[in-house]
Design a protein around this motif. Structure first.
Motif, PDB file in Angstrom:
ATOM      1  N   GLY A 764      25.302  39.465  51.454  1.00 49.65           N
ATOM      2  CA  GLY A 764      25.554  38.135  50.931  1.00 49.65           C
ATOM      3  C   GLY A 764      26.701  37.454  51.637  1.00 49.65           C
ATOM      4  O   GLY A 764      27.310  37.999  52.564  1.00 49.65           O
ATOM      5  N   HIS A 765      27.014  36.243  51.197  1.00 46.89           N
ATOM      6  CA  HIS A 765      28.125  35.492  51.763  1.00 46.89           C
ATOM      7  C   HIS A 765      29.411  36.317  51.646  1.00 46.89           C
ATOM      8  O   HIS A 765      29.604  37.073  50.684  1.00 46.89           O
ATOM      9  N   GLY A 766      30.274  36.179  52.643  1.00 43.48           N
ATOM     10  CA  GLY A 766      31.484  36.994  52.684  1.00 43.48           C
ATOM     11  C   GLY A 766      32.269  36.990  51.398  1.00 43.48           C
ATOM     12  O   GLY A 766      32.729  38.050  50.932  1.00 43.48           O
ATOM     13  N   ALA A 767      32.425  35.817  50.793  1.00 43.51           N
ATOM     14  CA  ALA A 767      33.222  35.718  49.571  1.00 43.51           C
ATOM     15  C   ALA A 767      32.594  36.515  48.432  1.00 43.51           C
ATOM     16  O   ALA A 767      33.302  37.142  47.627  1.00 43.51           O
ATOM     17  N   SER A 768      31.265  36.524  48.380  1.00 44.99           N
ATOM     18  CA  SER A 768      30.603  37.266  47.294  1.00 44.99           C
ATOM     19  C   SER A 768      30.739  38.768  47.499  1.00 44.99           C
ATOM     20  O   SER A 768      30.866  39.525  46.533  1.00 44.99           O
ATOM     21  N   VAL A 769      30.734  39.225  48.748  1.00 43.19           N
ATOM     22  CA  VAL A 769      30.908  40.652  49.021  1.00 43.19           C
ATOM     23  C   VAL A 769      32.332  41.078  48.697  1.00 43.19           C
ATOM     24  O   VAL A 769      32.559  42.149  48.113  1.00 43.19           O
ATOM     25  N   VAL A 770      33.297  40.226  49.029  1.00 39.42           N
ATOM     26  CA  VAL A 770      34.691  40.508  48.691  1.00 39.42           C
ATOM     27  C   VAL A 770      34.845  40.587  47.175  1.00 39.42           C
ATOM     28  O   VAL A 770      35.544  41.471  46.646  1.00 39.42           O
ATOM     29  N   ARG A 771      34.166  39.699  46.476  1.00 41.69           N
ATOM     30  CA  ARG A 771      34.254  39.708  45.018  1.00 41.69           C
ATOM     31  C   ARG A 771      33.596  40.960  44.440  1.00 41.69           C
ATOM     32  O   ARG A 771      34.125  41.582  43.518  1.00 41.69           O
ATOM     33  N   GLN A 772      32.444  41.369  44.990  1.00 35.28           N
ATOM     34  CA  GLN A 772      31.771  42.572  44.508  1.00 35.28           C
ATOM     35  C   GLN A 772      32.660  43.804  44.675  1.00 35.28           C
ATOM     36  O   GLN A 772      32.649  44.708  43.832  1.00 35.28           O
ATOM     37  N   ALA A 773      33.440  43.814  45.753  1.00 35.68           N
ATOM     38  CA  ALA A 773      34.325  44.950  46.017  1.00 35.68           C
ATOM     39  C   ALA A 773      35.605  44.890  45.196  1.00 35.68           C
ATOM     40  O   ALA A 773      36.449  45.793  45.300  1.00 35.68           O
ATOM     41  N   GLY A 774      35.765  43.862  44.378  1.00 37.45           N
ATOM     42  CA  GLY A 774      36.956  43.744  43.554  1.00 37.45           C
ATOM     43  C   GLY A 774      38.193  43.353  44.342  1.00 37.45           C
ATOM     44  O   GLY A 774      39.322  43.671  43.947  1.00 37.45           O
ATOM     45  N   LEU A 775      37.996  42.601  45.433  1.00 39.81           N
ATOM     46  CA  LEU A 775      39.112  42.214  46.296  1.00 39.81           C
ATOM     47  C   LEU A 775      39.341  40.708  46.317  1.00 39.81           C
ATOM     48  O   LEU A 775      40.180  40.222  47.078  1.00 39.81           O
ATOM     49  N   ASP A 776      38.635  39.981  45.481  1.00 44.02           N
ATOM     50  CA  ASP A 776      38.847  38.534  45.391  1.00 44.02           C
ATOM     51  C   ASP A 776      40.203  38.244  44.752  1.00 44.02           C
ATOM     52  O   ASP A 776      40.855  39.132  44.187  1.00 44.02           O
ATOM     53  N   GLY A 777      40.633  37.014  44.845  1.00 38.53           N
ATOM     54  CA  GLY A 777      41.965  36.651  44.376  1.00 38.53           C
ATOM     55  C   GLY A 777      42.205  36.939  42.923  1.00 38.53           C
ATOM     56  O   GLY A 777      43.281  37.435  42.542  1.00 38.53           O
ATOM     57  N   ARG A 778      41.230  36.662  42.064  1.00 40.03           N
ATOM     58  CA  ARG A 778      41.431  36.912  40.630  1.00 40.03           C
ATOM     59  C   ARG A 778      41.587  38.402  40.362  1.00 40.03           C
ATOM     60  O   ARG A 778      42.469  38.813  39.592  1.00 40.03           O
ATOM     61  N   SER A 779      40.765  39.224  41.012  1.00 38.37           N
ATOM     62  CA  SER A 779      40.880  40.683  40.820  1.00 38.37           C
ATOM     63  C   SER A 779      42.220  41.185  41.344  1.00 38.37           C
ATOM     64  O   SER A 779      42.847  42.069  40.742  1.00 38.37           O
TER      65      SER A 779
END
Length: 790
Positions: A764-779
């Motif tokens: 998926g889009h890079g941001a969604s993969v980062v979010r799935q891995a728990g590395l997005d800003g909110r996480s």
């Protein structure tokens, strides 16, 4: 239907069908032939001695089968100065078949003996530039356990496979096809630097050494680029470690492959000269001399039919890494013809009479070994083998004269590599216009790197050669060649191009060949592909280049020559390609995984960091530089407005990205590495945390090795050691890459990394993969707050 080869620029010849006298020195008269036969008898006997006295160590079979080939090259085919291994414009010989090192050391030592006996004026004055008979006492010995005689004589410790610690050796070879690739790169580098009058590179290999995939890739590249100064000598003996039928041979299928070396080389548009009897000096000599006359601008392979272990008493695969027992009767039968010819004897470690009464004790075996070597030395005495030393000393003098007469010099517009080092050691705080990125614009890290290397290339007049695995545009490697002729390099048709076509999707050959180009000393080379692929596939080439860089210091003290391994499309933001391509693991393969000072990884997170960071890395002159750059275009930030350190802070490798408010207690210290997680931290997590009133201190790891190169006091000033017990980490790579920065159990328990919550992330889009891995800003913000006890 019948399948035939399509049109080829290369041609095939059988040496027995060539007109007599073809080539500049094609005639080998009866007297000269007798001298060569005598030399080979001494050589084969020496190979047997070396295996005997350094038991179960070395590869006698291939050393014997290739011996006559190499003798003819060294004493007739090459134009070089035996008194100066570093002479500019000299032809080169490279043992891609590194397992034949026993033979290399043997013939090198015999060449030195020839000069010691009959041409001392040609001996190098610096002992580092010689390989003496005494040095054979150090064969396959560690410097810490040389024997008493080796220590007394100052013998070199000779590596099990060739390295540049041996004079006239430019590369570390022997590792699964790497030697072929790097040797071809050596030819490419010299061809680009010298142009029309380029030195030739003679490469020694066997048919087994042609089976690795990177060799086929390299053969394709050499034929496609027209490396006319390349001559590969194939010792086709049909024996490997496990097989006595490596290739198809006529109607008989091969155990491993269903081509023969003639077909394989011709397939890739090489000239091929077939030598039916690889032990017939006249056929060998005629083929090598004819190769010097071929002018169709293609590389040439000479394929010699031989027998591994010829006249050694053990033939085929059994002689590959095995031989006779110490001082056995079988061993004495091998050396008997020489001993009879020179009327000499050898000491025997199996006898009780002095000096061998102690049997097989190492110091006694060494004494016997040296006694045997002295017998070899006596063969060059006029009373023993009249005229042998003077004949070959004369051949070496002629080779030196030919080299001088050629007056080879680098082309008038040869790239000026020194310009790269001058820029890298200058002021990096103010980037030049072509690599200056304005806040508010968007630039991919890969593009910033391409532009940076392109600037170095233009400033140096083309010193940077780049190749990619069919990804030149995708990884922005095309920017390296902006301002130079478009298209791929070809020695005849497009010699000014700076982009190389190396086999297509061929990370193995790309890395191997470019390390060979780098070793020439005229170029900075850059290999590019997905980090997921090129990090593991390029590791062997990078490692051997580092080994070569270290060992060369024993012959010539000089800075390392830098090969750049670009890990592009790095990390989770290559998410559209899925977990097969978006890989967090490559940094762990390379970061801090080499001896200090040899390799430097670089992990810039924002486009403005690339120029100063790459310059600071190059200024350290590593053997290998590994930048990790991501694919998406990223916003160029106004770092000052955000309260972040300036881009040039990256030159220290680790730096304080965000200082805490000195008037308040620090709530949390965070160490970041990776563009994906740092953009998420700066753009998403930081506003949330600052809204919570958290007093945060953040560090960024731009290059662990660059940080390690600083004085201890400077490292302590930047990142006090106590912080390792106080910090948590956030990385787009793997957890172990954080261990040196995060030392406490609590810190590691709270460290975020791609595999923390799931296995391999999805697509998926890079941001969604980062979010799935728990590395997005909110996480990130939630974990930092938890770490801070909020």
């Amino acid at each position: 239907m019948n399948v035939t080869f399509g049109p080829r620029r290369g041609r095939i010849w059988d040496v027995t069908e060539l007109p007599a006298g073809t080539g500049p020195r094609a005639t080998l008269d009866d007297a000269a032939l007798a001298r060569y036969e005598d030399l080979d008898l001494v050589y084969r006997s020496l190979c047997a001695l070396m295996f005997n006295y350094v038991p179960k160590s070395g590869h006698p079979g291939g050393s014997v089968s290739s011996g006559r080939i190499v003798q003819s090259i060294l004493f007739d085919a090459m134009d070089y100065d035996v008194s100066d291994p570093e002479a500019a414009g000299a032809d080169q010989i490279s043992y891609a078949a590194g397992h034949k090192a026993l033979g290399l050391y043997a013939i090198w030592a015999l060449r030195d003996e020839v000069l010691r006996a009959a041409g001392s004026e040609l001996l190098p004055g610096d002992p580092r530039l010689r390989l003496r008979l005494e040095d054979l006492l150090g064969f396959r010995r560690n410097p810490t356990n040389l024997g008493p005689l080796a220590t007394e004589f100052g013998s070199k410790a000779l590596d099990g496979h060739p390295t540049p610690a041996t004079p006239f050796v430019r590369l570390a070879t022997g590792a699964s096809g790497i030697g072929v690739a790097s040797s071809f790169g050596l030819a490419l580098g010299l061809l680009d630097a010298y142009g029309e009058n380029a030195p030739r590179v003679h490469v020694i290999e066997g048919e087994g050494g042609l089976t690795p995939g990177r060799v086929a890739e390299s053969l394709a590249a050499a034929g496609t680029m027209g490396l006319r100064n390349l001559v590969m000598h194939v010792d086709w003996n049909q024996a490997s470690i496990d097989s006595d039928r490596v290739c198809r041979d006529g109607e008989v299928p091969g155990d491993y492959v269903q081509w023969d070396p003639v077909e394989l080389c011709y397939l890739h548009d090489w000239n091929v000269i077939v030598v039916p009897d690889g032990f017939d000096f006249r056929q060998i000599h005629a083929a090598q001399q004819f190769a010097l006359t071929i002018d169709n601008a293609q590389p040439t392979a000479i394929v010699y039919r031989t027998v591994k272990g010829w006249k050694y008493g053990i033939e085929g695969r059994k002689s590959h890494g095995g031989g006779h027992d110490l001082c056995s009767e079988a061993f004495y039968r091998v050396v008997a013809p020489l001993l009879e010819k020179i009327d000499a004897d050898l000491p025997r470690c199996d006898r009780d009479d002095p000096p061998c009464g102690a049997g097989k004790k190492p110091e006694v075996v060494e004494q016997c070994y040296w006694g045997a070597l002295e017998t070899i030395r006596s063969a060059f005495e006029e009373a023993r083998m009249p005229g042998l030393a003077s004949f070959f000393a004369g051949r070496l003098a002629e080779a030196r004269q030919r080299h001088a007469a050629r007056r080879r010099r680098p082309r008038a517009d040869v790239p000026r590599l020194d310009a790269v080092w001058e820029i890298a050691t200058g002021d990096l705080s103010s980037p030049p216009e072509d690599v200056r990125f304005e806040p508010g614009t968007k630039v991919a890290l890969r593009a910033a790197l391409g532009k940076t290397l392109g600037h170095y290339n233009r400033a140096s007049g083309g010193a940077v050669l780049a190749a990619a695995a069919d990804l030149l545009g995708s990884t922005s490697a095309t920017s390296v060649a902006e301002g130079f002729p478009a298209g791929f390099f070809h020695a005849e048709e497009n010699p000014g191009a700076r982009l190389l076509s190396i086999g297509g999707i061929c990370e193995d050959a790309i890395c191997g060949m470019l390390t060979g180009v780098t070793a020439c000393g005229f170029h900075l080379t850059a290999a590019s592909s997905y980090g997921a692929f090129i990090a593991p596939l390029g590791h062997i080439s990078a490692r051997l280049h580092c080994i070569a860089s270290q060992s060369r210091q024993e012959v010539v003290s000089e800075p390392f020559k830098t090969f750049i391994l670009i890990c592009a499309h790095a990390g989770l933001k290559t998410g559209e390609d899925g977990p097969t391509h978006a890989d967090p693991q490559p940094l762990q393969l390379l970061q801090e995984n080499f001896p200090r000072g040899f390799s430097i990884t670089a992990t810039p997170w924002e486009p403005q960091e690339v120029w100063p960071l790459i310059g600071a890395c190059l200024a350290r002159r590593p053997a290998v530089l590994v930048p990790f750059v991501t694919r998406p275009a990223e916003p160029v930030l106004d770092r000052s407005a955000l309260g972040l350190a300036p881009p040039e802070a990256a030159v220290t490798g680790l730096y304080e990205l965000l200082p805490a408010d000195p008037q308040r207690p620090v709530d949390a210290t965070v160490v970041l590495q990776g563009s994906d997680v740092t953009y998420a931290f700066v753009q998403e997590a930081l506003p949330l945390l600052q809204g919570q009133g958290l007093n945060l201190r953040a560090f960024y790891v731009a290059s662990a090795e660059l940080f390690d190169s600083l004085p201890e006091e400077e490292r302590e000033r930047i990142f006090p050691s106590r912080l390792g017990d106080e910090a948590m980490g956030i990385t787009g790579f793997t957890l172990p890459t954080m261990y040196r920065w995060i030392r406490s159990s609590k810190g590691r328990e709270h460290t975020l990394y791609p595999y923390r919550s799931i296995g391999y992330p999805g697509s998926g889009h890079g941001a969604s993969v980062v979010r799935q891995a728990g590395l997005d800003g909110r996480s990130q913000a939630e974990m930092i707050l938890r770490f801070a006890g909020r």
